[in-house]
Design a protein around this motif. Structure first.
Motif, mmCIF file in Angstrom:
data_model
loop_
_atom_site.group_PDB
_atom_site.id
_atom_site.type_symbol
_atom_site.label_atom_id
_atom_site.label_comp_id
_atom_site.label_asym_id
_atom_site.label_seq_id
_atom_site.Cartn_x
_atom_site.Cartn_y
_atom_site.Cartn_z
ATOM 1 N N ALA A 26 15.200 -31.519 53.145
ATOM 2 C CA ALA A 26 16.144 -32.650 53.094
ATOM 3 C C ALA A 26 15.404 -33.965 52.867
ATOM 4 N N ASN A 27 16.123 -34.910 52.287
ATOM 5 C CA ASN A 27 15.609 -36.267 52.109
ATOM 6 C C ASN A 27 16.372 -37.207 53.027
ATOM 7 N N ARG A 28 15.644 -38.056 53.718
ATOM 8 C CA ARG A 28 16.270 -39.036 54.604
ATOM 9 C C ARG A 28 16.391 -40.360 53.867
ATOM 10 N N GLY A 44 29.466 -33.475 41.948
ATOM 11 C CA GLY A 44 28.565 -33.601 43.081
ATOM 12 C C GLY A 44 27.405 -32.622 43.038
ATOM 13 N N ASN A 45 26.239 -33.088 43.406
ATOM 14 C CA ASN A 45 25.079 -32.198 43.530
ATOM 15 C C ASN A 45 24.310 -32.488 44.816
ATOM 16 N N THR A 46 24.980 -33.189 45.769
ATOM 17 C CA THR A 46 24.322 -33.542 47.028
ATOM 18 C C THR A 46 25.291 -33.366 48.197
ATOM 19 N N PHE A 47 24.758 -32.837 49.269
ATOM 20 C CA PHE A 47 25.474 -32.645 50.520
ATOM 21 C C PHE A 47 24.841 -33.571 51.564
ATOM 22 N N TYR A 48 25.646 -34.207 52.407
ATOM 23 C CA TYR A 48 25.143 -35.241 53.306
ATOM 24 C C TYR A 48 25.397 -34.896 54.769
ATOM 25 N N VAL A 49 24.427 -35.240 55.611
ATOM 26 C CA VAL A 49 24.576 -35.187 57.061
ATOM 27 C C VAL A 49 24.322 -36.597 57.586
ATOM 28 N N ASP A 85 32.558 -25.287 45.321
ATOM 29 C CA ASP A 85 33.479 -24.832 44.272
ATOM 30 C C ASP A 85 33.125 -25.348 42.881
ATOM 31 N N GLY A 86 32.113 -26.229 42.771
ATOM 32 C CA GLY A 86 31.682 -26.707 41.461
ATOM 33 C C GLY A 86 32.620 -27.698 40.798
ATOM 34 N N SER A 106 22.014 -29.559 45.685
ATOM 35 C CA SER A 106 22.837 -28.366 45.470
ATOM 36 C C SER A 106 22.013 -27.081 45.547
ATOM 37 N N GLN A 107 20.889 -27.046 44.855
ATOM 38 C CA GLN A 107 20.086 -25.817 44.818
ATOM 39 C C GLN A 107 19.562 -25.452 46.195
ATOM 40 N N THR A 108 18.972 -26.417 46.905
ATOM 41 C CA THR A 108 18.432 -26.110 48.226
ATOM 42 C C THR A 108 19.543 -25.795 49.219
ATOM 43 N N PHE A 109 20.697 -26.451 49.054
ATOM 44 C CA PHE A 109 21.818 -26.200 49.945
ATOM 45 C C PHE A 109 22.335 -24.772 49.794
ATOM 46 N N MET A 110 22.488 -24.317 48.553
ATOM 47 C CA MET A 110 22.975 -22.958 48.329
ATOM 48 C C MET A 110 21.962 -21.921 48.815
ATOM 49 N N GLU A 111 20.684 -22.196 48.634
ATOM 50 C CA GLU A 111 19.660 -21.291 49.162
ATOM 51 C C GLU A 111 19.735 -21.226 50.686
ATOM 52 N N LEU A 112 20.034 -22.372 51.282
ATOM 53 C CA LEU A 112 20.181 -22.436 52.734
ATOM 54 C C LEU A 112 21.333 -21.546 53.194
ATOM 55 N N LEU A 113 22.452 -21.603 52.490
ATOM 56 C CA LEU A 113 23.607 -20.780 52.853
ATOM 57 C C LEU A 113 23.312 -19.293 52.704
ATOM 58 N N GLN A 114 22.540 -18.934 51.701
ATOM 59 C CA GLN A 114 22.228 -17.530 51.462
ATOM 60 C C GLN A 114 21.297 -16.949 52.519
ATOM 61 N N THR A 115 20.440 -17.789 53.070
ATOM 62 C CA THR A 115 19.427 -17.278 53.998
ATOM 63 C C THR A 115 19.768 -17.492 55.471
#
Length: 220
Positions: A26-28, A44-49, A85-86, A106-115
């Motif tokens: 993640a990037n802060r 969108g290609n970013t998820f935020y916390v 949902d893209g 997006s890429q790291t987030f989806m990898e996170l969900l898979q693992t």
């Protein structure tokens, strides 16, 4: 930073090693008040916390009228739908105060969900909560009068963000009166009339950047 992540409901079931993994990918970033993170219909290609601060999610009508859908506070997340949902963003996001977030691409987030199934399950629970919240909001607009909507909205904000001291709940409020009226689905005139009524009864007390609810007066 791990202590911050432990406050995020999405990551409730994760251990320290898993939280460290999230921090590594993640990037802060910190944004000043009024910053637009993304616009409705953007791809969108970013998820935020959210770590600190407040962000409003809103839409605009064809005439330019703004409607606030929800506030996102520290410990909450947003932006998942477009990644899952893209489709384009369903709302715009803007900071209401200086806000610090963690960004996951997006890429790291989806990898996170898979693992990490715990995270996937947490996101499903969060999306269900938001759907219920949306259904409740539609029901309120249909069946509740303006006065009741204003009071319910103030109590909801108090439950989410308030600090209780005895019978007094103090609520930090990043919204101005226009935004508060939009969120309750009433005009500013209706909002002002309701606030004046409850201030005269001692239920509400508005100050700079905050308001207080007297639970004893409210119940009375």
């Amino acid at each position: 930073m791990i202590e911050w992540l432990k406050k995020v409901s999405l990551f409730d079931n994760l251990n320290d090693d898993q939280l460290e993994h999230i921090l590594r990918i993640a990037n802060r970033r910190t944004f000043q008040t009024g910053t637009i993170l993304f616009q409705e219909k953007d791809y969108g290609n970013t998820f935020y916390v959210v770590l600190t601060g407040t962000i409003k999610l809103f839409t605009r009508s064809n005439s330019g009228e703004e409607k606030i859908l929800s506030l996102v506070n520290a410990g909450e997340s947003f932006g998942e739908l477009s990644l899952l949902d893209g489709r384009p963003r369903s709302a715009s996001a803007q900071t209401l105060e200086t806000t610090t977030v963690l960004e996951l691409s997006s890429q790291t987030f989806m990898e996170l969900l898979q693992t990490h199934f715990d995270i996937t399950r947490g996101i499903l629970a969060e999306l269900c909560r938001r759907l219920r919240q949306t259904n409740e909001h539609v029901n309120d607009l249909t069946f509740l009068d303006g006065r009741t909507r204003v009071l319910k909205n103030l109590i909801t904000l108090a439950n989410q963000n308030g600090k209780r001291d005895g019978q007094i709940i103090t609520v930090h409020m990043a919204l101005n009166f226009d935004e508060l009226a939009q969120m309750a689905g009433v005009t500013k005139i209706v909002l002002t009339d309701v606030i004046r009524e409850f201030e005269s009864r001692g239920v509400l007390q508005f100050g700079i950047g905050e308001y207080k609810i007297n639970l004893l007066k409210l119940r009375g």
